[in-house]
Motif scaffolding. Structure first.
Motif, PDB file in Angstrom:
ATOM      1  N   LEU A 158      40.092  44.071  26.424  1.00  0.00           N
ATOM      2  CA  LEU A 158      40.996  43.252  27.334  1.00  0.00           C
ATOM      3  C   LEU A 158      40.434  42.075  27.837  1.00  0.00           C
ATOM      4  O   LEU A 158      40.910  41.235  28.155  1.00  0.00           O
ATOM      5  N   GLY A 159      39.141  42.054  28.107  1.00  0.00           N
ATOM      6  CA  GLY A 159      38.422  40.797  28.785  1.00  0.00           C
ATOM      7  C   GLY A 159      38.521  39.838  27.791  1.00  0.00           C
ATOM      8  O   GLY A 159      38.535  38.593  28.178  1.00  0.00           O
ATOM      9  N   CYS A 160      38.662  39.887  26.540  1.00  0.00           N
ATOM     10  CA  CYS A 160      38.758  38.992  25.428  1.00  0.00           C
ATOM     11  C   CYS A 160      39.860  38.369  25.478  1.00  0.00           C
ATOM     12  O   CYS A 160      39.773  37.064  24.951  1.00  0.00           O
ATOM     13  N   VAL A 161      41.029  38.856  26.061  1.00  0.00           N
ATOM     14  CA  VAL A 161      42.367  38.109  26.029  1.00  0.00           C
ATOM     15  C   VAL A 161      42.484  37.330  27.573  1.00  0.00           C
ATOM     16  O   VAL A 161      43.431  36.639  27.599  1.00  0.00           O
ATOM     17  N   GLY A 162      41.562  37.860  28.272  1.00  0.00           N
ATOM     18  CA  GLY A 162      41.604  37.352  29.640  1.00  0.00           C
ATOM     19  C   GLY A 162      41.956  38.093  30.694  1.00  0.00           C
ATOM     20  O   GLY A 162      42.169  37.770  31.919  1.00  0.00           O
ATOM     21  N   LEU A 163      41.998  39.234  30.424  1.00  0.00           N
ATOM     22  CA  LEU A 163      42.338  40.387  31.361  1.00  0.00           C
ATOM     23  C   LEU A 163      40.979  41.064  31.842  1.00  0.00           C
ATOM     24  O   LEU A 163      40.551  42.030  31.161  1.00  0.00           O
ATOM     25  N   THR A 164      40.558  40.420  33.158  1.00  0.00           N
ATOM     26  CA  THR A 164      39.033  40.977  33.462  1.00  0.00           C
ATOM     27  C   THR A 164      39.343  41.908  34.640  1.00  0.00           C
ATOM     28  O   THR A 164      38.093  42.331  35.248  1.00  0.00           O
ATOM     29  N   THR A 165      40.287  41.821  35.396  1.00  0.00           N
ATOM     30  CA  THR A 165      40.505  42.488  36.559  1.00  0.00           C
ATOM     31  C   THR A 165      40.995  43.780  36.436  1.00  0.00           C
ATOM     32  O   THR A 165      41.957  44.104  36.582  1.00  0.00           O
ATOM     33  N   LEU A 166      40.043  44.627  35.982  1.00  0.00           N
ATOM     34  CA  LEU A 166      40.010  46.035  35.536  1.00  0.00           C
ATOM     35  C   LEU A 166      39.811  47.015  36.477  1.00  0.00           C
ATOM     36  O   LEU A 166      38.598  46.757  37.034  1.00  0.00           O
TER      37      LEU A 166
ATOM     38  N   ILE B 252      52.572  41.133  22.941  1.00  0.00           N
ATOM     39  CA  ILE B 252      52.009  40.188  23.866  1.00  0.00           C
ATOM     40  C   ILE B 252      52.919  39.776  24.874  1.00  0.00           C
ATOM     41  O   ILE B 252      52.413  39.389  26.067  1.00  0.00           O
ATOM     42  N   ARG B 253      54.188  39.585  24.639  1.00  0.00           N
ATOM     43  CA  ARG B 253      55.120  39.116  25.607  1.00  0.00           C
ATOM     44  C   ARG B 253      55.478  40.265  26.851  1.00  0.00           C
ATOM     45  O   ARG B 253      55.619  39.858  27.744  1.00  0.00           O
ATOM     46  N   GLU B 254      55.275  41.434  26.255  1.00  0.00           N
ATOM     47  CA  GLU B 254      55.393  42.376  27.180  1.00  0.00           C
ATOM     48  C   GLU B 254      54.183  42.286  28.598  1.00  0.00           C
ATOM     49  O   GLU B 254      54.340  42.528  29.753  1.00  0.00           O
ATOM     50  N   VAL B 255      53.026  42.112  27.838  1.00  0.00           N
ATOM     51  CA  VAL B 255      51.923  41.903  28.521  1.00  0.00           C
ATOM     52  C   VAL B 255      52.125  40.293  29.579  1.00  0.00           C
ATOM     53  O   VAL B 255      51.622  40.561  30.788  1.00  0.00           O
TER      54      VAL B 255
ATOM     55  N   PRO C  19      38.659  31.020  19.790  1.00  0.00           N
ATOM     56  CA  PRO C  19      37.526  30.943  19.628  1.00  0.00           C
ATOM     57  C   PRO C  19      36.695  29.419  19.926  1.00  0.00           C
ATOM     58  O   PRO C  19      37.444  28.502  19.539  1.00  0.00           O
ATOM     59  N   THR C  20      35.673  29.717  20.377  1.00  0.00           N
ATOM     60  CA  THR C  20      34.697  28.318  20.775  1.00  0.00           C
ATOM     61  C   THR C  20      33.463  28.683  20.519  1.00  0.00           C
ATOM     62  O   THR C  20      33.073  29.917  20.027  1.00  0.00           O
ATOM     63  N   PRO C  21      32.771  27.726  20.275  1.00  0.00           N
ATOM     64  CA  PRO C  21      31.091  27.800  19.898  1.00  0.00           C
ATOM     65  C   PRO C  21      30.365  28.632  20.739  1.00  0.00           C
ATOM     66  O   PRO C  21      29.441  29.414  20.367  1.00  0.00           O
ATOM     67  N   ALA C  22      30.843  28.907  22.075  1.00  0.00           N
ATOM     68  CA  ALA C  22      30.265  29.561  22.991  1.00  0.00           C
ATOM     69  C   ALA C  22      30.777  31.221  22.909  1.00  0.00           C
ATOM     70  O   ALA C  22      30.248  32.146  23.651  1.00  0.00           O
ATOM     71  N   GLY C  23      31.759  31.471  22.013  1.00  0.00           N
ATOM     72  CA  GLY C  23      32.344  32.851  22.015  1.00  0.00           C
ATOM     73  C   GLY C  23      33.816  32.692  22.300  1.00  0.00           C
ATOM     74  O   GLY C  23      34.629  31.586  22.274  1.00  0.00           O
ATOM     75  N   LYS C  24      34.513  33.977  22.061  1.00  0.00           N
ATOM     76  CA  LYS C  24      36.171  33.877  22.188  1.00  0.00           C
ATOM     77  C   LYS C  24      36.284  33.571  23.865  1.00  0.00           C
ATOM     78  O   LYS C  24      35.655  34.184  24.839  1.00  0.00           O
ATOM     79  N   VAL C  25      37.584  33.199  24.074  1.00  0.00           N
ATOM     80  CA  VAL C  25      38.032  32.675  25.328  1.00  0.00           C
ATOM     81  C   VAL C  25      39.286  33.261  25.402  1.00  0.00           C
ATOM     82  O   VAL C  25      40.212  33.121  24.556  1.00  0.00           O
ATOM     83  N   GLY C  26      39.517  34.192  26.588  1.00  0.00           N
ATOM     84  CA  GLY C  26      41.050  34.558  26.566  1.00  0.00           C
ATOM     85  C   GLY C  26      42.002  33.588  26.903  1.00  0.00           C
ATOM     86  O   GLY C  26      41.774  32.455  27.640  1.00  0.00           O
ATOM     87  N   MET C  27      43.190  33.708  26.433  1.00  0.00           N
ATOM     88  CA  MET C  27      44.361  32.688  26.700  1.00  0.00           C
ATOM     89  C   MET C  27      45.283  33.091  27.453  1.00  0.00           C
ATOM     90  O   MET C  27      46.464  32.707  27.915  1.00  0.00           O
ATOM     91  N   LEU C  28      45.412  34.576  28.097  1.00  0.00           N
ATOM     92  CA  LEU C  28      46.406  35.141  28.888  1.00  0.00           C
ATOM     93  C   LEU C  28      46.160  35.003  30.380  1.00  0.00           C
ATOM     94  O   LEU C  28      44.740  35.066  30.789  1.00  0.00           O
ATOM     95  N   ARG C  29      46.798  34.818  31.340  1.00  0.00           N
ATOM     96  CA  ARG C  29      46.577  34.986  32.631  1.00  0.00           C
ATOM     97  C   ARG C  29      45.980  36.260  33.066  1.00  0.00           C
ATOM     98  O   ARG C  29      46.655  37.462  32.663  1.00  0.00           O
TER      99      ARG C  29
ATOM    100  N   ARG D 187      45.053  38.523  19.408  1.00  0.00           N
ATOM    101  CA  ARG D 187      45.413  37.534  18.186  1.00  0.00           C
ATOM    102  C   ARG D 187      44.957  36.182  18.206  1.00  0.00           C
ATOM    103  O   ARG D 187      45.172  35.670  19.350  1.00  0.00           O
ATOM    104  N   VAL D 188      44.014  35.872  17.356  1.00  0.00           N
ATOM    105  CA  VAL D 188      43.322  34.468  17.433  1.00  0.00           C
ATOM    106  C   VAL D 188      44.279  33.291  17.602  1.00  0.00           C
ATOM    107  O   VAL D 188      45.362  33.484  16.735  1.00  0.00           O
ATOM    108  N   GLY D 189      44.381  32.397  18.360  1.00  0.00           N
ATOM    109  CA  GLY D 189      45.198  31.221  18.401  1.00  0.00           C
ATOM    110  C   GLY D 189      46.530  31.678  19.451  1.00  0.00           C
ATOM    111  O   GLY D 189      47.239  30.685  19.685  1.00  0.00           O
ATOM    112  N   ARG D 190      46.775  32.944  19.668  1.00  0.00           N
ATOM    113  CA  ARG D 190      47.746  33.330  20.458  1.00  0.00           C
ATOM    114  C   ARG D 190      47.287  34.018  21.881  1.00  0.00           C
ATOM    115  O   ARG D 190      47.634  33.548  22.864  1.00  0.00           O
ATOM    116  N   THR D 191      46.359  34.864  21.790  1.00  0.00           N
ATOM    117  CA  THR D 191      45.611  35.384  22.964  1.00  0.00           C
ATOM    118  C   THR D 191      44.138  35.437  22.966  1.00  0.00           C
ATOM    119  O   THR D 191      43.585  35.353  24.101  1.00  0.00           O
ATOM    120  N   ILE D 192      43.689  34.586  21.903  1.00  0.00           N
ATOM    121  CA  ILE D 192      42.211  34.529  22.017  1.00  0.00           C
ATOM    122  C   ILE D 192      41.885  33.232  21.330  1.00  0.00           C
ATOM    123  O   ILE D 192      42.385  32.851  20.393  1.00  0.00           O
TER     124      ILE D 192
END
Length: 206
Positions: free
Chosen positions: A162-170, A79-82, A119-129, A112-117
């Motif tokens: 990757l989108g699950c953790v917030g990486l969407t510019t693929l 995670i820290r490398e990313v 969870p919300t009622p609407a679904g998983k939200v990414g925590m990384l920039r 990893r839930v709580g670190r990069t993901i």
């Protein structure tokens, strides 16, 4: 400025390695001061998640207790490398329609839930920039375009994971039909993939 360069093929001279190296070289012409950090999953595969890691992910209490045991150390390193990277380049073959197991093992440490993901009622939200991710794919067959003759589970899977953790510019940059191309044709296909790189996302990092 940092580029995280990941390779997945066990073959030292594979098409995916040549493609990812060329992608990094292209990026360095636009980001000449960037440094490159290598994560070679083909040469040094990550272990698949062990029981202590699986137990750590089973509950919030187990996750809190896992810190002292070291069960999360590998995940934290990945995670820290990313997090330290401004750009990510992944070179991967398409193995049996999807990602090779070494890349899946890396993803299993990254998500990893709580670190990069979160969870919300609407679904998983990414925590990384978000940051640009360029995925160079070498495929022996054809999986996209008018001549596609096999399914593709690689690009939708990586987009979702990757989108699950917030990486969407693929951006996916494939070299296809490598099993049927000669050297010159493969070189031309690689050049076509490089020409498709969207450098506008890089220009915004300057």
């Amino acid at each position: 400025m940092k580029i995280l360069h990941i390779d997945c093929s066990p073959r030292a001279t594979s098409q995916s390695r040549q493609l990812s190296a060329a992608i990094v070289e292209t990026l360095l012409t636009h980001l000449p001061r960037a440094s490159v950090h290598r994560r070679d999953l083909g040469a040094e595969p990550l272990p698949h998640p062990a029981s202590d890691y699986a137990v750590a992910l089973s509950s919030a209490a187990a996750m809190a207790a896992a810190g002292a045991s070291g069960a999360l150390d590998l995940s934290e390193t990945v995670i820290r490398e990313v997090e330290a990277a401004d750009v990510i380049v992944i070179g991967t073959p398409m193995n049996n329609f999807t990602v090779p197991s070494v890349l899946k093992a890396w993803i299993d440490q990254l998500l990893r839930v709580g670190r990069t993901i979160m969870p919300t009622p609407a679904g998983k939200v990414g925590m990384l920039r978000d940051r640009p991710v360029f995925v160079g794919i070498a495929s022996g067959g054809v999986f996209t375009g008018d001549k596609a003759n096999q399914p593709d589970f690689l690009t939708p899977y990586l987009s979702a994971a990757l989108g699950c953790v917030g990486l969407t510019t693929l951006q996916f940059l494939p070299v296809q039909a490598t099993a049927f191309l000669d050297h010159d044709q493969t070189s031309s296909a690689r050049e076509a993939a490089l020409a498709a790189i969207d450098l506008s996302v890089i220009d915004r990092l300057r």
